[in-house]
Design a protein around this motif. Structure first.
Motif, short mmCIF file in Angstrom:
data_model
loop_
_atom_site.label_atom_id
_atom_site.label_comp_id
_atom_site.label_asym_id
_atom_site.label_seq_id
_atom_site.Cartn_x
_atom_site.Cartn_y
_atom_site.Cartn_z
N ALA A 115 0.83 -1.21 0.00
CA ALA A 115 0.00 0.00 0.00
C ALA A 115 0.87 1.26 0.00
O ALA A 115 0.56 2.22 -0.73
N ALA A 116 1.94 1.27 0.78
CA ALA A 116 2.81 2.45 0.83
C ALA A 116 3.46 2.70 -0.53
O ALA A 116 3.55 3.84 -0.98
N SER A 131 -18.44 8.76 -11.72
CA SER A 131 -19.27 7.71 -11.14
C SER A 131 -18.86 7.39 -9.72
O SER A 131 -17.75 7.70 -9.29
N ALA A 132 -19.77 6.74 -9.01
CA ALA A 132 -19.51 6.26 -7.67
C ALA A 132 -19.12 4.79 -7.77
O ALA A 132 -19.49 4.13 -8.74
N PRO A 133 -18.39 4.26 -6.83
CA PRO A 133 -17.85 4.90 -5.64
C PRO A 133 -16.67 5.81 -5.97
O PRO A 133 -16.18 5.82 -7.10
N THR A 154 -8.24 1.59 -2.79
CA THR A 154 -8.06 0.76 -1.60
C THR A 154 -8.49 -0.67 -1.89
O THR A 154 -7.81 -1.63 -1.49
N TRP A 155 -9.60 -0.83 -2.59
CA TRP A 155 -10.10 -2.16 -2.97
C TRP A 155 -9.07 -2.90 -3.81
O TRP A 155 -8.80 -4.08 -3.60
N LEU A 188 -5.06 -7.07 -4.49
CA LEU A 188 -3.72 -7.46 -4.93
C LEU A 188 -3.00 -8.21 -3.82
O LEU A 188 -2.36 -9.24 -4.05
N ASP A 189 -3.13 -7.69 -2.61
CA ASP A 189 -2.52 -8.37 -1.45
C ASP A 189 -3.09 -9.78 -1.31
O ASP A 189 -2.32 -10.74 -1.14
N SER A 190 -4.39 -9.92 -1.39
CA SER A 190 -5.02 -11.25 -1.26
C SER A 190 -4.53 -12.20 -2.35
O SER A 190 -4.21 -13.37 -2.09
N MET A 191 -4.47 -11.69 -3.58
CA MET A 191 -4.02 -12.52 -4.68
C MET A 191 -2.56 -12.94 -4.50
O MET A 191 -2.22 -14.11 -4.69
N LEU A 192 -1.72 -12.01 -4.10
CA LEU A 192 -0.30 -12.34 -3.91
C LEU A 192 -0.11 -13.35 -2.79
O LEU A 192 0.71 -14.26 -2.88
#
Length: 189
Positions: free
Chosen positions: A83-84, A164-166, A173-174, A179-183
């Motif tokens: 994220a950083a 558009s939203a969101p 962030t999503w 990406l973290d979950s996939m990695l």
């Protein structure tokens, strides 16, 4: 004889500021000479051409971005590091749109090898070590992260998500979360 006060570094920094103001594609030696109220020929004792100027701006941008990313990564691992790193790129692109575009300039192989571009790849691989990826998965992941970050930043800066939203931040962030979950799911057993 070079005009007093003009240096290569000063011209490159002014060119980078100009890129942020008018867009990297619009930066030329002629435009920069107008900013300094000098003839284009006065610049050529410091830069060889508009192409040389653009390359030097790209090298500056790569260096600045690598420094910013390294600072953001210090002391972080895993998802926090991911994220950083992502946020360092996105924030730089928002603050310096022309320089960020310059950092995407295709460089000749020897210039690229000597640039801070290698630091970007090293930092990405350092983040990925926390995910313990095996073999070619690490290379695929380096390319995936670069593509996702660059693509999203490019679309966002062009206003692609403003209608558009969101909110764009929510999607960003999503993306980082997924990406973290996939990695993590690709981690070597």
């Amino acid at each position: 004889m070079a005009r007093a006060g003009l240096t290569t570094e000063r011209l490159v920094r002014a060119g980078a500021e100009l890129a942020d103001e008018i867009g990297f594609d619009q930066v030329t030696a002629s435009e920069l000479a107008r900013r300094f109220d000098v003839k284009v020929a006065s610049l050529y004792s410091h830069v060889k051409s508009s192409g040389d100027l653009r390359t030097r701006i790209a090298l500056l941008a790569l260096e600045e971005l690598a420094d910013r990313a390294a600072e953001a990564l210090a002391g972080r691992a895993g998802k926090d590091a991911l994220a950083a790193f992502a946020n360092a790129y996105r924030d730089y692109a928002r603050e310096h749109p022309g320089r960020y575009a310059a950092a995407q300039l295709r460089l000749d192989p020897s210039t690229a090898a000597a640039s801070a571009g290698a630091r970007h790849a090293q930092m990405t691989r350092a983040i990925l070590r926390g995910y313990d990826l095996a073999g070619p998965d690490e290379t695929h992941a380096v390319r995936l992260l670069g593509s996702v970050f660059s693509g999203y930043i490019g679309l966002e800066s062009a206003g692609g998500f403003s209608h558009s939203a969101p909110a764009s931040q929510e999607t960003w962030t999503w993306i980082v979360d997924h990406l973290d979950s996939m990695l993590r799911s690709l981690s070597a057993p």
